[in-house]
Structure formats: C-alpha cells, structure tokens
Design an enzyme around this catalytic site. Structure first.
Site, PDB file in Angstrom:
ATOM      1  NE  ARG A 157      -2.174  -1.624   3.520  1.00 23.42           N
ATOM      2  CZ  ARG A 157      -2.263  -2.889   3.901  1.00 23.42           C
ATOM      3  NH1 ARG A 157      -3.032  -3.713   3.224  1.00 23.42           N
ATOM      4  NH2 ARG A 157      -1.593  -3.333   4.948  1.00 23.42           N
ATOM      5  CB  ILE A 158       3.694   2.430   2.077  1.00 23.78           C
ATOM      6  CG1 ILE A 158       2.880   2.421   3.383  1.00 23.78           C
ATOM      7  CG2 ILE A 158       4.675   3.606   2.069  1.00 23.78           C
ATOM      8  CD1 ILE A 158       3.695   2.117   4.627  1.00 23.78           C
ATOM      9  NE  ARG A 179       6.692 -10.917  -0.133  1.00 23.98           N
ATOM     10  CZ  ARG A 179       6.101 -11.123   1.032  1.00 23.98           C
ATOM     11  NH1 ARG A 179       6.477 -12.139   1.796  1.00 23.98           N
ATOM     12  NH2 ARG A 179       5.132 -10.334   1.458  1.00 23.98           N
ATOM     13  CB  ILE A 238      10.414   5.103   4.290  1.00 22.65           C
ATOM     14  CG1 ILE A 238       9.719   4.505   3.059  1.00 22.65           C
ATOM     15  CG2 ILE A 238      11.002   6.469   3.972  1.00 22.65           C
ATOM     16  CD1 ILE A 238       8.439   5.214   2.670  1.00 22.65           C
ATOM     17  CB  ALA A 239      11.420  -0.619   4.374  1.00 23.03           C
ATOM     18  NE  ARG A 240       9.622  -1.929  11.182  1.00 22.52           N
ATOM     19  CZ  ARG A 240       8.659  -1.028  11.048  1.00 22.52           C
ATOM     20  NH1 ARG A 240       8.851   0.010  10.250  1.00 22.52           N
ATOM     21  NH2 ARG A 240       7.506  -1.161  11.696  1.00 22.52           N
ATOM     22  CD  GLU A 269      14.776   2.245  13.754  1.00 20.72           C
ATOM     23  OE1 GLU A 269      13.586   2.392  14.098  1.00 20.72           O
ATOM     24  OE2 GLU A 269      15.210   2.548  12.621  1.00 20.72           O
ATOM     25  CG  HIS A 287      11.321   4.538  12.652  1.00 17.50           C
ATOM     26  ND1 HIS A 287      11.724   3.257  12.885  1.00 17.50           N
ATOM     27  CD2 HIS A 287      10.131   4.431  11.997  1.00 17.50           C
ATOM     28  CE1 HIS A 287      10.837   2.399  12.397  1.00 17.50           C
ATOM     29  NE2 HIS A 287       9.860   3.106  11.859  1.00 17.50           N
TER      30      HIS A 287
END
Length: 331
Positions: A157-158, A179, A238-240, A269, A287
C-alpha cells in the site's frame, strides 16, 4: 466481573489510555521508560494483554515467562518485533496497525526522496555554518525528480502511494519489483511496470525501499546491490533497518558509488552506525515517516481497538496470526 489486566508499554495519548480504562485494568508507562527484556517480563506478570509500539521484543523466552498473556497489539504497521511463530505456538494473538498510516508515510517517503535528490540537508548545514557568501552555478546542484525513473522495491500500500505521487504528480516513470506482480488494474492506477530486481537496481534514478523486514529481506541492499546502481542514483529507505547493510552504504556514499541516500530507519535503531554521520551525502531522520498527530492517533486507537475487540467479542480488527482465534487459544 473483573476487568482484564493490560500493560501499555510506552507513553501514548491520554485519550487512548482513557478509552482503554473503560474496558481494562491498565498499567501504563507514561514516563516512557525504555525497559530491558527482563523489566518488560516483570511488568507483564499477571497481564492478559499488552499494547506495544514496535520496540518491545515478544519472543519465546518472554512468552514462557508470561503465561497469562493472550494478545500483543502493536501500534505500528510493522511487527518484526514479534516472533510470530512463537506467539502462535503459545496461543498468543498478534495484531498490528496497517492502512491508517499509508498516505502519511507515502508523503514522507516522497519528501525524503526530494530532500535527498535536491541536497537540502547539505545546503541547510552550509547555510547555518555561515558559509554562503556567493552564488555558484553548481552550488548544491542535485538530481532531477520530474521525468526521472522512480524505482520501488516492495509494492504494498505504501509503495503504491509513492508510485502514484511520482507518476501523477511529477511525471516520473515508475518501475517496481515485488515478491508477486500486481494485478493489471493496480499497475495501471500506479502507472507502474514490473521489472526484475536487477533491472530495478540498474535503471532507477531514485530507489525507494518499502518492503517488510524478514530474514529473507535482511541486507536486501548490500555492497553487491549498491554496485549495480547508477552513480547518479539516490537510495531512500523508509521500510525497516536491516534491509540495507548500513556499513556497505557508508562506503558506497563515501566512494560515490551512488550519489546520495535518505534514511528514516537504521540497523539497531535508535543507535545507528556512527559512520553515517561522517558522510555529507545522506539525509537522516529518526523513524518519523508516520509522525503526524492525526496518523499517530489513528495508529494508537487501532491498537486499542484490537485489544478491546479481542477481549469483548473475540474479534480483533487486524490479526496477524488469526489461527490463534480459531485454533488453540488461551481464552
């Protein structure tokens, strides 16, 4: 009838605590202390539910030490702080907070892209240091955004929100890798084309990472992948943290393997690789991609509603391991 006991593991909006207090006996951490795993276990004794914010690790050791626990409700769309297999085996439900932060996070992702491409952080530091004494034809000349190629790794969605902003707002050519390929209607809506990861790396002018973190996505962007990118390319995460090998990224930035990076997330983090602070061509934010008051309120209320729905009607809104609801459960 006694109310279920829950723990709110970090500080949240007072109105959310008041809402929870209507249904639960609430223990809260409004002092916002950062608990060690042992301290979290101690706080969870006798608690049936916990409101988490993404930094509290819920794993097999904690679950074994907290036998009363039935649900962990994350105030985040990500849930890599949950050992989902261990939670399912223990009959403990996991929930997250998707959808409510999609547009806000996509806004921020695009803002970070723009700040990185146009070298805004470098320029601000230059100005604040009193170094601006004259105009120069190449002073902080960055890269184009409009009409360039926007690559997206992870087209949920993002990612789709970022694609639409790029395609419809800035006339960018959008390519993505995921994927699984999106359906034709969604691709058309995003004006996006599916490509291999190799093509994505080699073709993108701006590569935005929006894929969830997992063992499979750990260091999905490392030295080998950075070497495949254009020297003029920008990388946005901006993911992880952990999806990018931060040490390899430092070297790529230092040696101009890529032009610049914009990072909102980091390995380990809130600690970060200190070498990231030594390279000028990176924009760093702590974050905050979902950090608007309305969005953070919506995230907190969704986590609260998951707890309320679970205990009052056995119907949480966004379960991540729903087999707990129909199979072996501790209710």
């Amino acid at each position: 009838m006694n109310k279920p006991k829950i723990l709110v593991a970090r500080a949240v909006f007072p109105e959310v605590l008041a809402k929870l207090a209507q249904h639960f006996e609430v223990s809260s951490n409004q002092a916002d202390a950062l608990w060690t795993p042992a301290q979290l276990i101690a706080q969870l004794q006798g608690k049936q539910g916990v409101f988490t914010t993404g930094g509290e690790r819920i794993d097999a050791a904690l679950l074994a030490a907290c036998p009363d626990l039935k649900i962990c409700a994350n105030m985040a769309v990500g849930y890599n702080n949950f050992d989902l297999d261990a939670m399912t085996a223990a009959g403990v439900l996991a929930t997250n907070a998707p959808d409510v932060l999609t547009e806000t996070t996509a806004d921020f992702g695009f803002a970070l892209l723009m700040a990185t491409a146009r070298r805004m952080a470098e320029a601000e530091h230059f100005l604040r240091a009193g170094k601006w004494t004259k105009w120069g034809f190449d002073m902080f000349a960055g890269s184009e955004i409009h009409g360039s190629t926007l690559g997206i790794l992870g087209m949920g969605r993002i990612g789709q929100g970022i694609a639409k902003r790029g395609a419809h707002g800035f006339g960018m050519k959008v390519i993505y890798h995921n994927r699984s390929r999106l359906d034709a209607a969604t691709e058309s809506d995003c004006k996006a084309s599916f490509v291999s990861k190799e093509v994505l790396l080699k073709t993108s002018d701006h590569l935005v990472l929006v894929l969830p973190y997992s063992a499979q996505s750990h260091h999905a962007i490392g030295a080998a992948e950075l070497a495949q990118m254009k020297p003029s390319a920008n990388l946005i995460n901006i993911a992880r943290g952990g999806i990018v090998d931060d040490a390899a990224l430092v070297q790529a930035l230092r040696h101009k393997t890529i032009a610049a990076a914009g990072l909102d997330v980091f390995e380990g983090e809130p600690k970060l690789n200190p070498d990231l602070l030594t390279v000028p061509n990176v924009v760093l934010t702590p974050h905050i991609a979902s950090a608007t008051i309305p969005t953070r309120q919506a995230m907190a209320h969704l986590a609260a509603d998951n707890l309320i729905g679970f205990f009052t009607a056995h119907q949480p809104l966004t379960p991540r391991n729903p087999t707990v609801l129909t199979g072996k459960t501790k209710l």
